[in-house]
Design a protein around this motif. Structure first.
Motif, PDB file in Angstrom:
ATOM      1  N   SER A 106      39.391  37.374  59.168  1.00 28.66           N
ATOM      2  CA  SER A 106      37.949  37.385  58.890  1.00 28.66           C
ATOM      3  C   SER A 106      37.550  38.625  58.110  1.00 28.66           C
ATOM      4  CB  SER A 106      37.170  37.328  60.207  1.00 28.66           C
ATOM      5  OG  SER A 106      37.430  36.124  60.898  1.00 28.66           O
ATOM      6  N   MET A 107      38.132  39.772  58.448  1.00 29.26           N
ATOM      7  CA  MET A 107      37.820  41.004  57.726  1.00 29.26           C
ATOM      8  C   MET A 107      38.326  40.954  56.294  1.00 29.26           C
ATOM      9  SD  MET A 107      38.459  43.921  60.669  1.00 29.26           S
ATOM     10  CE  MET A 107      38.183  45.269  59.525  1.00 29.26           C
ATOM     11  N   THR A 108      39.475  40.336  56.100  1.00 31.57           N
ATOM     12  CA  THR A 108      40.017  40.201  54.744  1.00 31.57           C
ATOM     13  C   THR A 108      39.098  39.344  53.889  1.00 31.57           C
ATOM     14  OG1 THR A 108      42.290  40.448  55.568  1.00 31.57           O
ATOM     15  CG2 THR A 108      42.001  39.438  53.392  1.00 31.57           C
ATOM     16  N   MET A 109      38.583  38.275  54.457  1.00 31.07           N
ATOM     17  CA  MET A 109      37.630  37.436  53.731  1.00 31.07           C
ATOM     18  C   MET A 109      36.333  38.196  53.463  1.00 31.07           C
ATOM     19  SD  MET A 109      38.167  33.759  55.653  1.00 31.07           S
ATOM     20  CE  MET A 109      36.846  33.012  54.687  1.00 31.07           C
ATOM     21  N   ALA A 110      35.930  39.030  54.419  1.00 30.25           N
ATOM     22  CA  ALA A 110      34.690  39.799  54.270  1.00 30.25           C
ATOM     23  C   ALA A 110      34.791  40.824  53.147  1.00 30.25           C
ATOM     24  CB  ALA A 110      34.344  40.494  55.583  1.00 30.25           C
ATOM     25  N   ALA A 111      36.001  41.229  52.793  1.00 31.98           N
ATOM     26  CA  ALA A 111      36.183  42.219  51.719  1.00 31.98           C
ATOM     27  C   ALA A 111      35.916  41.637  50.333  1.00 31.98           C
ATOM     28  CB  ALA A 111      37.602  42.792  51.776  1.00 31.98           C
ATOM     29  N   THR A 112      35.920  40.324  50.222  1.00 33.64           N
ATOM     30  CA  THR A 112      35.729  39.677  48.929  1.00 33.64           C
ATOM     31  C   THR A 112      34.352  39.998  48.352  1.00 33.64           C
ATOM     32  OG1 THR A 112      37.165  37.864  49.636  1.00 33.64           O
ATOM     33  CG2 THR A 112      35.773  37.471  47.713  1.00 33.64           C
ATOM     34  N   ASP A 113      34.367  40.556  47.146  1.00 32.50           N
ATOM     35  CA  ASP A 113      33.122  40.885  46.425  1.00 32.50           C
ATOM     36  C   ASP A 113      32.216  41.844  47.202  1.00 32.50           C
ATOM     37  OD1 ASP A 113      33.814  39.175  44.285  1.00 32.50           O
ATOM     38  OD2 ASP A 113      33.011  37.445  45.360  1.00 32.50           O
ATOM     39  N   GLY A 119      40.206  43.150  46.305  1.00 34.83           N
ATOM     40  CA  GLY A 119      41.275  42.875  47.250  1.00 34.83           C
ATOM     41  C   GLY A 119      41.126  43.789  48.452  1.00 34.83           C
ATOM     42  N   ASN A 120      42.188  44.533  48.767  1.00 37.30           N
ATOM     43  CA  ASN A 120      42.126  45.455  49.912  1.00 37.30           C
ATOM     44  C   ASN A 120      41.867  46.897  49.487  1.00 37.30           C
ATOM     45  OD1 ASN A 120      44.595  46.027  48.693  1.00 37.30           O
ATOM     46  ND2 ASN A 120      45.683  46.297  50.628  1.00 37.30           N
ATOM     47  N   GLN A 121      41.559  47.110  48.196  1.00 40.22           N
ATOM     48  CA  GLN A 121      41.418  48.453  47.642  1.00 40.22           C
ATOM     49  C   GLN A 121      39.995  48.728  47.180  1.00 40.22           C
ATOM     50  OE1 GLN A 121      43.825  51.150  46.940  1.00 40.22           O
ATOM     51  NE2 GLN A 121      41.836  52.106  46.607  1.00 40.22           N
ATOM     52  N   MET A 122      39.460  49.880  47.579  1.00 35.48           N
ATOM     53  CA  MET A 122      38.134  50.278  47.123  1.00 35.48           C
ATOM     54  C   MET A 122      38.198  50.795  45.684  1.00 35.48           C
ATOM     55  SD  MET A 122      35.597  53.220  48.629  1.00 35.48           S
ATOM     56  CE  MET A 122      35.204  52.291  50.118  1.00 35.48           C
ATOM     57  N   SER A 123      37.190  50.447  44.899  1.00 35.05           N
ATOM     58  CA  SER A 123      37.014  50.965  43.550  1.00 35.05           C
ATOM     59  C   SER A 123      35.789  51.859  43.554  1.00 35.05           C
ATOM     60  CB  SER A 123      36.840  49.808  42.559  1.00 35.05           C
ATOM     61  OG  SER A 123      36.567  50.295  41.261  1.00 35.05           O
ATOM     62  N   GLN A 124      35.869  52.995  42.865  1.00 34.92           N
ATOM     63  CA  GLN A 124      34.804  53.988  42.915  1.00 34.92           C
ATOM     64  C   GLN A 124      34.826  54.837  41.656  1.00 34.92           C
ATOM     65  OE1 GLN A 124      36.261  57.170  45.866  1.00 34.92           O
ATOM     66  NE2 GLN A 124      37.707  55.469  46.069  1.00 34.92           N
ATOM     67  N   ASP A 125      33.703  55.475  41.353  1.00 39.00           N
ATOM     68  CA  ASP A 125      33.672  56.436  40.258  1.00 39.00           C
ATOM     69  C   ASP A 125      34.503  57.661  40.639  1.00 39.00           C
ATOM     70  OD1 ASP A 125      31.946  54.748  38.931  1.00 39.00           O
ATOM     71  OD2 ASP A 125      30.143  55.890  39.449  1.00 39.00           O
ATOM     72  N   ILE A 126      35.047  58.320  39.619  1.00 32.23           N
ATOM     73  CA  ILE A 126      35.831  59.533  39.810  1.00 32.23           C
ATOM     74  C   ILE A 126      35.129  60.677  39.078  1.00 32.23           C
ATOM     75  CG2 ILE A 126      38.053  60.667  39.350  1.00 32.23           C
ATOM     76  CD1 ILE A 126      38.224  58.530  41.498  1.00 32.23           C
ATOM     77  N   GLU A 157      49.395  56.565  46.370  1.00 32.29           N
ATOM     78  CA  GLU A 157      50.122  56.218  45.153  1.00 32.29           C
ATOM     79  C   GLU A 157      49.815  54.822  44.623  1.00 32.29           C
ATOM     80  OE1 GLU A 157      52.460  55.238  48.817  1.00 32.29           O
ATOM     81  OE2 GLU A 157      51.399  57.015  48.074  1.00 32.29           O
ATOM     82  N   GLY A 158      49.121  53.979  45.411  1.00 33.51           N
ATOM     83  CA  GLY A 158      48.780  52.630  44.968  1.00 33.51           C
ATOM     84  C   GLY A 158      49.810  51.600  45.398  1.00 33.51           C
ATOM     85  N   GLY A 159      49.420  50.331  45.274  1.00 31.00           N
ATOM     86  CA  GLY A 159      50.370  49.233  45.492  1.00 31.00           C
ATOM     87  C   GLY A 159      50.516  48.758  46.924  1.00 31.00           C
ATOM     88  N   GLU A 160      49.706  49.228  47.855  1.00 31.67           N
ATOM     89  CA  GLU A 160      49.841  48.835  49.261  1.00 31.67           C
ATOM     90  C   GLU A 160      49.283  47.430  49.481  1.00 31.67           C
ATOM     91  OE1 GLU A 160      51.069  48.475  52.471  1.00 31.67           O
ATOM     92  OE2 GLU A 160      51.079  50.673  52.386  1.00 31.67           O
ATOM     93  N   ARG A 161      50.083  46.560  50.124  1.00 36.44           N
ATOM     94  CA  ARG A 161      49.676  45.171  50.329  1.00 36.44           C
ATOM     95  C   ARG A 161      49.860  44.698  51.769  1.00 36.44           C
ATOM     96  NH1 ARG A 161      47.792  46.307  46.231  1.00 36.44           N
ATOM     97  NH2 ARG A 161      47.968  45.314  44.176  1.00 36.44           N
ATOM     98  N   THR A 162      50.041  45.592  52.707  1.00 38.73           N
ATOM     99  CA  THR A 162      50.256  45.202  54.094  1.00 38.73           C
ATOM    100  C   THR A 162      49.054  44.418  54.631  1.00 38.73           C
ATOM    101  OG1 THR A 162      51.623  47.160  54.501  1.00 38.73           O
ATOM    102  CG2 THR A 162      50.701  46.046  56.436  1.00 38.73           C
ATOM    103  N   PRO A 163      49.260  43.257  55.262  1.00 34.43           N
ATOM    104  CA  PRO A 163      48.139  42.483  55.812  1.00 34.43           C
ATOM    105  C   PRO A 163      47.333  43.301  56.823  1.00 34.43           C
ATOM    106  CG  PRO A 163      50.144  41.171  55.786  1.00 34.43           C
ATOM    107  CD  PRO A 163      50.554  42.569  55.447  1.00 34.43           C
ATOM    108  N   GLY A 164      46.018  43.279  56.650  1.00 34.58           N
ATOM    109  CA  GLY A 164      45.154  43.989  57.572  1.00 34.58           C
ATOM    110  C   GLY A 164      44.962  45.455  57.255  1.00 34.58           C
ATOM    111  N   LEU A 165      45.544  45.922  56.137  1.00 35.65           N
ATOM    112  CA  LEU A 165      45.393  47.316  55.721  1.00 35.65           C
ATOM    113  C   LEU A 165      44.409  47.384  54.557  1.00 35.65           C
ATOM    114  CD1 LEU A 165      46.052  50.288  55.677  1.00 35.65           C
ATOM    115  CD2 LEU A 165      48.251  49.771  54.634  1.00 35.65           C
ATOM    116  N   PHE A 166      43.343  48.158  54.746  1.00 39.02           N
ATOM    117  CA  PHE A 166      42.308  48.324  53.734  1.00 39.02           C
ATOM    118  C   PHE A 166      42.290  49.798  53.315  1.00 39.02           C
ATOM    119  CE2 PHE A 166      41.192  45.046  56.783  1.00 39.02           C
ATOM    120  CZ  PHE A 166      40.945  43.950  55.963  1.00 39.02           C
TER     121      PHE A 166
END
Length: 360
Positions: free
Chosen positions: A313-320, A334-341, A113-122
Motif C-alpha cells: 500500500s505504501m509503494t502504491m501511495a508513492a506514485t506521483d 518510484g522509491n526515490q525522492m527528487s528534489q532541488d539541489i 550512490e543510487g540504484g537501490e530497489r529493495t522492496p519496501g525501501l524508500f
C-alpha cells in the motif's frame, strides 16, 4: 490484534532510528537525533499516525553492518518496531535492507550512490547524477575547474560516486587525475595531499565522512592549498565546518538538498521551528540532520496516504506523490525522492548558497 502486515498491534507505532553514536560519522549523531525528535514531536502534536502516537527506538548505526542488521532483525522478530529510518552509511543500509525487505517499511534519509530497489525501501537522499555531477559542471563554468582528484573513504558510496565522477569527467573531456580511497577512521592524509600537489589538480572532490573529512580539511589548509585548490563535497555540512575551523574552510564548496542558510520560506520556517523547540544551544542544523526529519516526514506522508503500514500500500501511495518540506517541494519517482539541489560556499563557519539546480 494484528495489522495489515500481520504484526501484533500496539498502542504506538515504533520506528527504529539508526544513527551513528561514535566513529567517523559520530559527529552527525546529535543533529540526526534532534531532527528526528522534532519530527516525532510534530507528528504527536496532532492526531499521530493512524490514530496512534509514534515513538523512536534508537539503534547505534556506527557498529559493523552485520551487528546493526542483527539488532534490527531481532526487533522485527519481536514485533518491537513497525518501521526503520535514520542516517547511516551505505554498507549498514545494505545489511538492514536484507532483513527488512518485504517485512517492514524502511525509509533511508542519507545521500547515497543510487540504484537501490529493495522492496519496501524508500529513499529521500541525493544521488550523484542529480547532486555531485551538476555541481562539478557548475564549478567548471564558474571557476574553470576541470582537473579533479577524488579523495574518499573506502566503501560503496565514495567508490560508486567516484566512479560516476570518473565517467562524467571523461565525457567532459578532462579525465580525473587520481582517485584515492582510505579506510574509515583515517586521520593522516599527508601522502594524499602531497599526491594532490604533484598532479597539479585544480579541484578536489571530497568524499570523506565526518571526522575523516575534518582531519583532511585541517591538513589540506595547513599545507597552504585551501585557497589554491577548491574542494567540492556532497557531504560537508555545518558540524564539519565548526570542527574544521574557519581557517580550514576557505575554498570549500558543498552540494546538497538542504542548508540552514537557504533563503527560502520553507527553510527559514524550519530553522525557526527547530531552534524554537531546542533553543540556541541545539545541535547544528544541517543537511544530514534534516535528512532524518525528511525521512520521517516521507514515512508519515506515505502511511497517511496509504492508510496503513503495509509495504504494498505504501509503494502504491508513492506514485506521483508531491509534498512540501524544509527542502521545498519534493516529489517521488518510484522509491526515490527528487528534489532541488543547492551549491554553497563555506565562509568561515557558515555556508552561503551560490546556485540552485532544479530537479525539473
Amino acid at each position: 490484534m494484528f495489522d495489515e502486515s500481520g504484526r501484533i498491534g500496539r498502542d504506538t507505532i515504533d520506528v527504529a532510528l539508526v544513527v551513528p553514536f561514535s566513529g567517523s560519522a559520530g559527529i552527525y549523531g546529535p543533529s540526526c537525533e534532534a531532527c528526528a525528535e522534532l519530527a516525532i514531536a510534530d507528528i504527536n502534536a496532532g492526531p499521530g499516525l493512524l490514530g496512534r502516537q509514534v515513538r523512536l527506538v534508537p539503534v547505534d548505526g556506527s557498529r559493523a553492518p552485520t551487528v546493526v542488521a542483527a539488532e534490527i532483525a531481532a526487533l522485527i522478530d519481536l514485533g518491537a518496531v513497525d518501521a526503520v529510518t535514520g542516517w547511516h552509511i551505505s554498507p549498514v543500509r545494505k545489511a538492514i535492507a536484507e532483513v527488512t525487505a518485504g517485512r517492514v517499511p524502511y525509509v533511508y534519509g542519507p545521500l547515497y550512490e543510487g540504484g537501490e530497489r529493495t522492496p519496501g525501501l524508500f529513499l529521500t537522499g541525493e544521488t550523484p547524477s542529480k547532486q555531485l555531477l551538476p555541481a562539478m559542471s557548475w564549478m567548471k563554468s564558474e571557476y574553470g575547474i576541470d582537473r579533479w582528484v577524488v579523495i574518499g573513504n573506502d566503501y560503496v558510496w565514495p567508490r560508486e560516486t567516484g566512479s560516476a565522477a570518473r565517467v562524467h569527467a571523461r565525457a567532459s573531456g578532462q579525465p580525473l587525475l587520481a582517485e584515492m580511497y582510505f579506510p574509515l577512521g583515517t586521520d593522516d592524509f599527508g601522502a594524499a595531499i602531497r599526491q594532490i600537489e604533484q598532479t597539479e589538480a585544480t579541484g578536489v572532490l571530497l568524499l570523506l565522512v565526518g571526522g575523516d573529512g575534518v582531519a583532511f580539511n585541517r591538513q589540506f589548509a595547513a599545507a597552504g592549498l585551501g585557497r589554491a585548490v577548491p574542494r567540492l563535497s556532497p557531504h560537508v555540512e555545518e558540524n564539519m565546518l565548526l570542527a574544521s575551523g574557519p581557517e580550514s574552510n576557505e575554498g570549500l564548496f558543498a552540494a546538497a538538498g538542504y542548508f540552514e542558510a537557504l533563503n527560502t520560506t520553507a527553510s527559514m520556517d524550519f530553522a525557526r521551528h527547530y531552534y524554537g523547540h531546542f533553543g540556541v544551544a541545539a545541535p547544528a542544523l544541517n543537511s544530514i540532520g534534516e535528512s532524518c526529519y525528511e525521512a520521517l516526514t516521507l514515512f508519515v506522508t506515505l502511511v497517511s496516504r496509504a492508510g496503513s503500514l503495509g509495504i504494498e500500500s505504501m509503494t502504491m501511495a508513492a506514485t506521483d506523490l508531491r509534498y512540501s518540506s524544509p527542502r521545498g517541494e519534493v516529489r517521488m519517482h518510484g522509491n526515490q525522492m527528487s528534489q532541488d539541489i543547492y551549491i554553497a560556499e563555506a565562509l568561515g563557519l557558515d555556508f552561503e548558497v551560490r546556485e540552485r539546480i532544479s530537479a525539473a
